[in-house]
Write a protein that holds these residues in place. Structure first.
Motif, mmCIF file in Angstrom:
data_model
loop_
_atom_site.group_PDB
_atom_site.id
_atom_site.type_symbol
_atom_site.label_atom_id
_atom_site.label_comp_id
_atom_site.label_asym_id
_atom_site.label_seq_id
_atom_site.Cartn_x
_atom_site.Cartn_y
_atom_site.Cartn_z
ATOM 1 N N ILE A 30 26.166 44.473 58.958
ATOM 2 C CA ILE A 30 24.690 44.439 58.939
ATOM 3 C C ILE A 30 24.160 43.099 58.435
ATOM 4 N N LEU A 31 24.799 42.567 57.363
ATOM 5 C CA LEU A 31 24.244 41.365 56.728
ATOM 6 C C LEU A 31 25.033 40.087 57.002
ATOM 7 N N GLY A 32 26.236 40.242 57.563
ATOM 8 C CA GLY A 32 27.128 39.096 57.747
ATOM 9 C C GLY A 32 26.516 37.953 58.539
ATOM 10 N N GLU A 33 25.763 38.301 59.581
ATOM 11 C CA GLU A 33 25.174 37.270 60.440
ATOM 12 C C GLU A 33 23.871 36.734 59.871
ATOM 13 N N LYS A 34 23.072 37.663 59.342
ATOM 14 C CA LYS A 34 21.708 37.284 58.958
ATOM 15 C C LYS A 34 21.621 36.567 57.622
ATOM 16 N N THR A 35 22.617 36.777 56.759
ATOM 17 C CA THR A 35 22.537 36.183 55.425
ATOM 18 C C THR A 35 23.818 35.435 55.111
ATOM 19 N N ALA A 36 23.781 34.658 54.010
ATOM 20 C CA ALA A 36 25.017 34.031 53.512
ATOM 21 C C ALA A 36 25.642 35.052 52.569
ATOM 22 N N LEU A 37 26.466 35.919 53.125
ATOM 23 C CA LEU A 37 26.968 37.080 52.384
ATOM 24 C C LEU A 37 28.247 36.755 51.613
ATOM 25 N N THR A 38 28.279 37.192 50.351
ATOM 26 C CA THR A 38 29.485 37.066 49.524
ATOM 27 C C THR A 38 29.814 38.456 49.013
ATOM 28 N N ILE A 39 31.076 38.829 49.138
ATOM 29 C CA ILE A 39 31.487 40.148 48.666
ATOM 30 C C ILE A 39 32.284 39.980 47.370
ATOM 31 N N THR A 40 31.983 40.807 46.395
ATOM 32 C CA THR A 40 32.773 40.761 45.156
ATOM 33 C C THR A 40 33.006 42.174 44.641
ATOM 34 N N GLU A 41 33.660 42.253 43.463
ATOM 35 C CA GLU A 41 34.008 43.579 42.931
ATOM 36 C C GLU A 41 32.767 44.386 42.589
ATOM 37 N N ASN A 42 32.887 45.688 42.670
ATOM 38 C CA ASN A 42 31.789 46.598 42.360
ATOM 39 C C ASN A 42 31.388 46.447 40.890
ATOM 40 N N ILE A 43 30.081 46.299 40.624
ATOM 41 C CA ILE A 43 29.659 46.170 39.220
ATOM 42 C C ILE A 43 29.695 47.513 38.493
ATOM 43 N N ARG A 44 29.793 48.587 39.267
ATOM 44 C CA ARG A 44 29.870 49.928 38.647
ATOM 45 C C ARG A 44 30.930 50.743 39.396
ATOM 46 N N PRO A 45 32.216 50.371 39.231
ATOM 47 C CA PRO A 45 33.263 51.043 40.002
ATOM 48 C C PRO A 45 33.311 52.546 39.718
ATOM 49 N N THR A 46 33.027 52.921 38.466
ATOM 50 C CA THR A 46 32.892 54.342 38.128
ATOM 51 C C THR A 46 31.641 54.454 37.264
ATOM 52 N N LEU A 47 31.143 55.670 37.086
ATOM 53 C CA LEU A 47 29.947 55.821 36.272
ATOM 54 C C LEU A 47 30.197 55.384 34.832
ATOM 55 N N GLU A 48 31.456 55.517 34.407
ATOM 56 C CA GLU A 48 31.785 55.223 33.012
ATOM 57 C C GLU A 48 32.061 53.735 32.775
ATOM 58 N N ASN A 76 31.216 46.578 35.300
ATOM 59 C CA ASN A 76 32.111 45.438 35.493
ATOM 60 C C ASN A 76 31.256 44.269 35.998
ATOM 61 N N LEU A 77 30.543 43.619 35.050
ATOM 62 C CA LEU A 77 29.517 42.655 35.468
ATOM 63 C C LEU A 77 30.054 41.244 35.702
ATOM 64 N N MET A 78 31.177 40.903 35.106
ATOM 65 C CA MET A 78 31.586 39.497 35.131
ATOM 66 C C MET A 78 31.890 38.932 36.524
ATOM 67 N N PRO A 79 32.633 39.664 37.409
ATOM 68 C CA PRO A 79 32.887 39.054 38.728
ATOM 69 C C PRO A 79 31.592 38.716 39.475
ATOM 70 N N ALA A 80 30.608 39.602 39.437
ATOM 71 C CA ALA A 80 29.345 39.320 40.130
ATOM 72 C C ALA A 80 28.589 38.189 39.445
ATOM 73 N N ARG A 81 28.666 38.139 38.103
ATOM 74 C CA ARG A 81 28.003 37.043 37.381
ATOM 75 C C ARG A 81 28.606 35.693 37.763
#
Lengths: 373, 598
Positions: free
Chosen positions: B206-224, B227-232
């Protein structure tokens, strides 16, 4: 020679000005370098993408998202009219059939097999940029717009409400320190830019709106009246998009402050001529002050004063912009270099101002504004 | 840990919206000290449109003052040799309005909040938080994305293995809005995806063409888990690659720097975390500017930062009035003032933001407004600095009776150090004014040290800590912090005039002070920098100094340029109901702490 850098607003009977007239998105420039344009000439136009409407087709048809394409009557890129069928089920018994119609005129932008959502887009909206001032095109920015050059009177205000407008200059009061009242505004002032002296009240502005005045220029306005006019308390000075029925430009500040005599005299001398005004104000990075431009050809007596960035020097005209001398005009009489302690015990660089009544006062350098010619 | 770079001379700049500030740090007798500083107007905008002009001007001022030759034409001389050159040049930047981001999540109070914390912690201003349950209709969300023109979008949502359709729906909205970045027309908008890993393929489609998309680790892999550092880290990378590189002159600036340019608040957050970790303390820091107020906190090593984008002392001063209300501002003003007059004065400051209060009453007004701006910014901070929501918790009987009020990580009784910076705090004519503004706005409880940043060098030190932590912390302690003193304030409330505590203080020179304090009292005792005193206090029943209601306390308290303030006005501070009594109280408090000349 001692000098001090200070912000200033230009108030001049004659200046050469350039205004960039740029589209919000790339489009077509409709004039060429050298063309003479008037304020209402369209200089560039484009189309803004239309608004979107979303329809959750799977919920409406009671199907799974991955099946959606099978039920769509319209495909991505197809045009649709309002109320036209876009998706339907095809059951064996016709009375069990469900349908989804388009809520808008437009095109199908996307069909999602994950969310079951269909996004429709309305037709593009045409947008045109006008010249805003009477003048000549001196530069073309391909696909974006032009630079228009004009000559004439130029006054920067301190704060404004509302966007670009133009109209004949009409004086509503006799002197720079008079207060305009609702009764000073007559029905024949519709479409005009009204010069209202010192203070303008909400009542007077409402009268100006009622007669459809293009703009109201005054020395001051009470903050409470501005709140009443807008219907909310303006928190940050970023304006220009308000739609209250007229454009307001305040030249001095909030409160009952006489318009600077020089400003009033220049505006009075332009009575009957057409002023282009813009209330847009932005007081952050990229400062933008409201402005009044009265385009006119130069006369033999016109002398353009070059704007310089050498800062304030002794003899320069200034306006004090903070208590205790707020709104008073004068000229710089001394620029002491040492820091001084003022009443608040703040140690600051100061200057001495000879006020117009002859009194000499000390004020922080940050509390004066040069009156640039 | 990364090895520290051996540095003897460092030149650092912070390119702010209006001013570029340069400081020189030198190793003097084996210790790092901030020795000279210079500043110049920032030159990001027309007519210069090149940030390096302002940087060169600010460095030139440092050259003139220090006698050290740093520039050769437009080149920074490295490495340092004698009185020539520097070992490294580093910089932070908030010019052009800083890093402006929009974040999205599925549930506003869960992944939406995590995304907000992630972006804020990286030093961004969060323009809006879009969530599936934010109450807006789809077309309203799309319109909002289109209007905002952020520098970057952070898309989160869904725990790994959780909802896909809601995350994809938000991506569809972003694609439909087709937003353009603020800088660099013709460039694609950077989007970071840090959500459910099962939705990655759909997001890419959906976004790959229209934006400069970067994928990184989920900031909330579980509710508990958050995981903010990779996105930061991705935010910092994209900030440099896209946002900074598009801003005028930044490509050149980046090439001069010996370390990555950081967003100013990101660097401040870093030095706060470093200090909290090194000293093992809980810290709250605030930077009150003309347009925005940033609040930072480190409690039990958990870092949070918020920015109140429209609470400031000049450009957005009028918004403080709008948000706090006239009554809340008036309760700090020690004289009567007409409402219309007050409104006009505040608006006049808004439209002429660089003016300085010449009259004492004008200074009192500005400081009253500052208290409210700080108070509101801190409320916003406490709302975001919370534990993770959405976690199933087992509650015991003791939890039911515990004092935990709102789940905020901010516990004022546990706060060790409160640091203020920004013009109204750093440049107040009297230091006791800075101390009192912070006490009134933050209302520290128990025993809390207070300090101000002398010349706002925390950003420089933050970026310096990435290359040499020792240098950063030494300069922080010796030159950056001006310790004001200690506030001792019991939590509780009571009837005006009733006794709150009795106290005894023993100073190093043998001097002793003792007495009792009632509800509504405020007292000041001078105690110099690097001096300490022994405090023994006996709070009355219902009053708590950190050890429980009515429990006595013994503590060693630190002095500063102001000294010790004993505050028994209650937590929260109890105000008189009528205006004349309010005025009498503020006049009394001001006199007790020697706030003003009259």
């Amino acid at each position: 020679m001692a000098h001090s850098y200070t912000p200033g607003l230009r108030v001049t009977p004659f200046a050469t000005l350039q205004r960039r007239r740029i589209l919000p998105l790339k489009g077509e420039v409709t004039v060429r370098v050298g063309d003479l344009v008037s304020r209402d000439t369209v200089v560039a136009r484009t189309e803004l993408p239309g608004d979107v409407a979303t329809v959750n087709v799977v919920n409406r048809l009671g199907i799974e998202a991955h099946q959606i394409e099978h039920y769509m009557v319209k495909k991505v890129g197809d045009s649709v009219a309002s109320d036209e069928l876009i998706a339907e089920t095809r059951p064996f018994f016709k009375f069990l059939k469900s349908t989804v119609n388009s809520p808008i005129d437009g095109t199908v932008e996307s069909i999602s097999t994950v969310t079951g959502q269909v996004i429709l887009r309305r037709p593009p909206k045409p947008v045109a940029v006008t010249a805003y001032v009477d003048g000549r095109v001196i530069e073309e920015i391909p696909d974006e717009g032009v630079v228009v050059e004009t000559q004439g009177a130029f006054i920067q205000g301190i704060f404004g409400i509302g966007g670009e407008a133009w109209g004949k200059v009409r004086r509503v009061v006799e002197s720079h320190d008079s207060v305009a009242t609702p009764s000073s505004i007559s029905t024949d002032m519709g479409g005009c830019v009204l010069i209202c002296g010192s203070l303008v009240s909400a009542e007077t502005i409402n009268r100006a709106i009622a007669v459809k005045a293009a703009g109201v220029i005054a020395g001051g306005i009470h903050a409470g009246d501005l709140k009443d006019l807008l219907g909310y308390d303006l928190g940050v000075a970023i304006t220009g998009t308000e739609r209250i029925g007229t454009t307001i430009i305040v030249t001095e500040g909030f409160g009952a402050i006489a318009m600077a005599r020089r400003t009033f005299d220049i505006l009075s001398s332009c009575e009957g001529m057409v002023a282009s005004i813009n209330g847009t104000t932005q007081i952050r990075a990229g400062v933008q002050r409201p402005e009044i431009i009265v385009s006119r050809p130069p006369s033999p007596s016109d002398r353009e004063v070059a704007t310089s960035s050498t800062g304030l020097q002794i003899g320069d005209p200034v306006r004090v912009i903070r208590e205790p001398y707020f709104g008073r005009l004068g000229s710089v009489s001394a620029l002491p270099s040492d820091l001084q302690t003022v009443e608040s015990e703040t140690r600051v660089r100061v200057l001495e101002v000879a006020l117009d009544d002859g009194e000499k006062v000390i004020v922080p350098r940050a509390n004066v504004e040069s009156i640039a010619l | 840990m990364q090895q520290e770079r051996d540095l003897n001379v460092v030149i650092a700049t912070d390119c702010g919206s209006t001013t570029t500030k340069a400081i020189l740090i030198e190793k003097v007798d084996g210790t790092y000290r901030q020795t000279f500083r210079g500043e110049a107007p920032t030159t990001v905008e027309a007519p210069f449109e090149d940030v390096t002009r302002g940087v060169l001007n600010a460095i030139q001022e440092v050259e003139e003052l220090s006698g050290r030759k740093i520039l050769e034409g437009e080149r920074i001389i490295t490495p340092a040799e004698g009185n020539r050159g520097v070992d490294i040049y580093i910089s932070t930047s908030s010019a052009g309005g800083g890093l402006q981001m929009m974040v999205t999540g599925v549930v506003k109070s869960m992944t939406g909040e995590s995304a907000q914390r992630c972006a804020l912690g990286a030093g961004a201003i969060v323009m809006d938080v879009l969530a599936s349950n934010d109450g807006r209709l789809p077309h309203e969300k799309i319109e909002r994305i289109r209007q905002l023109r952020p520098d970057m979008v952070l898309q989160s949502g869904g725990t790994d293995g959780g909802t896909v359709s809601h995350v994809v729906e938000l991506a569809e909205f972003i694609a439909a809005a087709d937003p353009k970045p603020r800088f660099g027309t013709g460039f694609k908008l950077p989007v970071i995806y840090a959500g459910n890993k099962n939705a990655i393929d759909d997001i890419q489609r959906i976004l790959g063409e229209k934006t400069a998309l970067t994928i990184t680790e989920n900031i909330r892999p579980t509710l508990e888990k958050e995981n903010l550092m990779p996105a930061r880290h991705k935010i910092h990378d994209l900030f440099l690659e896209h946002v900074m590189a598009q801003a005028p002159g930044y490509r050149k600036l980046i090439s001069w720097c010996g370390a990555d340019i950081m967003p100013t608040p990101g660097a401040v957050g870093l030095i706060m975390q470093t200090i909290a970790r090194k000293q093992g303390i809980n810290v709250v820091g605030v930077d009150i500017g003309g347009a925005t107020t940033d609040v930072f906190s480190v409690f039990d090593e958990v870092f949070n930062r918020t920015v109140s984008a429209n609470l400031g002392m000049s450009y957005s001063i009028s918004n403080v009035l709008a948000e706090a209300g006239l009554e809340n501002i008036a309760r700090w003003i020690p004289f009567d003032i007409d409402e219309g007059d007050l409104r006009n004065r505040i608006k006049n400051k808004m439209i002429r933001p660089t003016t300085i209060p010449q009259l004492l009453d004008e200074l009192k007004l500005e400081q009253a407004i500052a208290r409210e701006a700080l108070r509101l910014a801190f409320i916003q901070h406490k709302q975001l600095a919370v534990g993770l929501k959405g976690i199933a918790k087992e509650r015991t009987l003791s939890d039911v009776f515990s004092q935990e009020r709102d789940g905020s990580l901010i516990n004022m009784m546990e706060l060790d150090l409160l640091v203020g910076s920004g013009g109204v705090l750093s440049h107040a004519p009297r230091r006791q004014q800075s101390m009192q503004m912070m006490i009134d706005a933050f209302q520290p409880e128990g025993v809390t040290r207070l300090a101000v940043d002398s010349i706002f060098m925390m950003p420089h030190l933050g970026v310096l800590s990435t290359v040499n932590e020792t240098a950063a912390t030494e300069v922080f302690e010796k030159d950056c912090m001006i310790y004001l003193g200690t506030c001792v304030a019991p939590r509780g409330k009571g009837k005006k005039g009733s006794q709150v505590l009795s106290f005894e203080m023993e100073f190093q020179n043998g001097r002793r002070e003792h007495g009792t304090m009632d509800v509504g009292d405020l007292r000041h005792f001078p105690l110099g920098l690097n001096e300490t005193a022994k405090l023994r206090a006996n709070p009355a029943k219902g009053w708590d100094l950190g050890y429980g209601s009515g429990k006595p306390v013994e503590a060693v308290i630190h002095g500063g340029v102001v000294g010790i303030v004993l505050d028994t006005r209650g937590r929260p501070i109890q105000f008189a109901a009528d205006r004349p009594a309010q005025i009498a109280d503020t006049v009394r408090w001001n006199k007790a702490t020697d706030q003003f000349p009259i």
